[in-house]
Scaffold this motif. Structure first.
Motif: not given
Ligand code: SAM
Length: 132
Positions: A7, A9-11, A40, A44, A69, A72
């Motif tokens: 996913l 997931q790097f916050f 997430g 943001l 997810d 979350l």
């Molecule tokens: C890089 S993390 C960033 C999370 C948050 N925006 C932050 O800046 O800390 C990417 C996020 O996108 C979510 N994600 C991944 N694919 C997705 C999708 N197709 N639709 C919605 N969310 C998705 C992940 O679960 C994760 O929480």
């Protein structure tokens, strides 16, 4: 359920979220409509709301946070509730795949703030941070 790597997931650290929020062009009045795809924990969105409340207390904020997810959703809902406790802030949590949701929504936004998932989705969506 997909894992963290699948996913992307790097916050975002708080300090970086604040820098990103500082890049957003704030209107002098009216409503700022914010889209946070892949929200997430809502870091943001919270940073944007915090800045608007400090710098433009009369501007309304509408936040739409999209997160796939389900693990979350509780923490994201808590963050959005904290944002909505501020006057003039409305929030919406979309529990969905962003791409599927985006293909069907007729909502429109002034700013998209995103730290995208770090893997190839087969589609690229480039969005500016900040308006006009
Ligand atoms: C890089 S993390 C960033 C999370 C948050 N925006 C932050 O800046 O800390 C990417 C996020 O996108 C979510 N994600 C991944 N694919 C997705 C999708 N197709 N639709 C919605 N969310 C998705 C992940 O679960 C994760 O929480």
């Amino acid at each position: 359920m997909a894992n963290q790597a699948e996913l992307g997931q790097f916050f975002t650290p708080t300090a970086v979220a604040r820098i990103m929020a500082d890049l957003v062009h704030l209107p002098a009045s009216g409503t700022l409509r914010v889209l946070d795809p892949g929200a997430g924990s809502g870091m943001l969105s919270a940073a944007v709301v915090d800045r608007v409340r400090r710098e433009r207390p009369d501007v309304q904020v509408s936040v739409t946070a999209v997160e796939l997810d389900q693990r979350l959703w509780p923490v994201l809902a808590d963050t959005l509730a904290d944002c909505a406790a501020e006057s003039g802030v409305r929030t919406s949590l979309v529990k969905s795949d962003f791409v599927q949701w985006a293909l069907h929504t007729d909502e429109r936004f002034d700013v998209v703030i995103q730290n995208p998932p770090y893997h190839k989705k087969g589609v690229s969506i480039l969005v500016p941070v900040g308006g006009g």
